[in-house]
Design a protein around this motif. Sequence first.
Motif, mmCIF file in Angstrom:
data_model
loop_
_atom_site.group_PDB
_atom_site.id
_atom_site.type_symbol
_atom_site.label_atom_id
_atom_site.label_comp_id
_atom_site.label_asym_id
_atom_site.label_seq_id
_atom_site.Cartn_x
_atom_site.Cartn_y
_atom_site.Cartn_z
ATOM 1 N N ARG A 172 -41.473 13.829 -29.917
ATOM 2 C CA ARG A 172 -41.811 14.929 -29.017
ATOM 3 C C ARG A 172 -40.661 15.926 -28.919
ATOM 4 N NH1 ARG A 172 -42.543 12.201 -24.870
ATOM 5 N NH2 ARG A 172 -40.543 12.595 -23.860
ATOM 6 N N ASP A 173 -39.424 15.404 -28.809
ATOM 7 C CA ASP A 173 -38.265 16.298 -28.753
ATOM 8 C C ASP A 173 -38.137 17.104 -30.041
ATOM 9 O OD1 ASP A 173 -37.736 15.290 -26.262
ATOM 10 O OD2 ASP A 173 -36.214 13.860 -26.956
ATOM 11 N N SER A 175 -40.577 17.898 -32.028
ATOM 12 C CA SER A 175 -41.678 18.867 -32.050
ATOM 13 C C SER A 175 -41.375 20.064 -31.156
ATOM 14 C CB SER A 175 -42.972 18.184 -31.612
ATOM 15 O OG SER A 175 -44.040 19.108 -31.563
ATOM 16 N N GLU A 176 -40.836 19.784 -29.955
ATOM 17 C CA GLU A 176 -40.496 20.884 -29.049
ATOM 18 C C GLU A 176 -39.389 21.746 -29.634
ATOM 19 O OE1 GLU A 176 -39.541 19.012 -25.387
ATOM 20 O OE2 GLU A 176 -41.634 18.575 -24.849
ATOM 21 N N ASN A 177 -38.420 21.117 -30.295
ATOM 22 C CA ASN A 177 -37.348 21.872 -30.937
ATOM 23 C C ASN A 177 -37.899 22.760 -32.043
ATOM 24 O OD1 ASN A 177 -34.776 22.727 -31.635
ATOM 25 N ND2 ASN A 177 -34.422 21.001 -33.002
ATOM 26 N N ASN A 179 -41.015 23.854 -32.255
ATOM 27 C CA ASN A 179 -41.803 24.915 -31.622
ATOM 28 C C ASN A 179 -40.911 26.037 -31.105
ATOM 29 O OD1 ASN A 179 -44.212 23.579 -32.102
ATOM 30 N ND2 ASN A 179 -44.216 22.535 -30.122
ATOM 31 N N GLY A 180 -39.746 25.676 -30.541
ATOM 32 C CA GLY A 180 -38.811 26.697 -30.074
ATOM 33 C C GLY A 180 -38.302 27.564 -31.206
ATOM 34 N N ARG A 181 -38.008 26.926 -32.352
ATOM 35 C CA ARG A 181 -37.537 27.693 -33.505
ATOM 36 C C ARG A 181 -38.625 28.615 -34.037
ATOM 37 N NH1 ARG A 181 -34.045 23.348 -37.160
ATOM 38 N NH2 ARG A 181 -32.470 22.871 -35.568
ATOM 39 N N LYS A 183 -41.090 29.867 -32.313
ATOM 40 C CA LYS A 183 -41.270 30.950 -31.353
ATOM 41 C C LYS A 183 -40.180 32.005 -31.519
ATOM 42 C CE LYS A 183 -42.509 29.675 -27.321
ATOM 43 N NZ LYS A 183 -42.485 29.098 -25.943
#
Length: 214
Positions: A172-173, A175-177, A179-181, A183
């Motif tokens: 999950r971390d 994936s969130e990282n 997604n941030g990149r 974005k």
Amino acid sequence: MKVLFILSVVAALVGLAAAIEFDLPAAPEAINARRCLSQWLPRNTHVKVAAKTLPGFPGQKINMEIHDDSPHLNQYGVRKQMDEVTFRFDTQAHANVIVCFQNVLEPGYPSDGRALTVDLTMDSGAMAEDFHRLQQEEKLKPMEIELRRLAMTLDDIQDELQYLKQREGTLRDASENMNGRVKTFSFFSIAVLIGVAVYQVFYLRHFFQQKKLI
């Protein structure tokens, strides 16, 4: 007795064991023909690997090796010219435990397709414990043994669920990282496109003004 039966059924359902029997053709040692079987196991899992060869044609010898595919490539057991052997160990990493066999054709014997049958049993967690020895050492009653077996099995399940939870958190971390990149890259791309569009507008305006078209 009814409670004992229920506990036995539950322990059998949640316990894990793998048993397989296969034929392993003989080949010269230089060919290094091996057959490997693997099972993924979490770290600190007690494992019992029992293997034996059934009688066959002479001129064959089975070599056995146990390791995992973690970055450290932990070795758990090696046996040359195996006949019947049992290994007990605790895993050192979250990884696939790999059991490999090699049937070596001894010099002077023809390559006529001879093979040996290997019987392999791999138990993990509570299924790998020697409860008969434990019962004798601690003088436990059958009900106490089944309760001990069930408790150890539930501990194995809890440890595996905890590992899966940690793994899910790591994914999950990540994936969130990611997604941030993505974005950030999207905003950057939009800014570049807007900048190029504005530049083209001013460039074309300046061009037409020089040509006295506007």
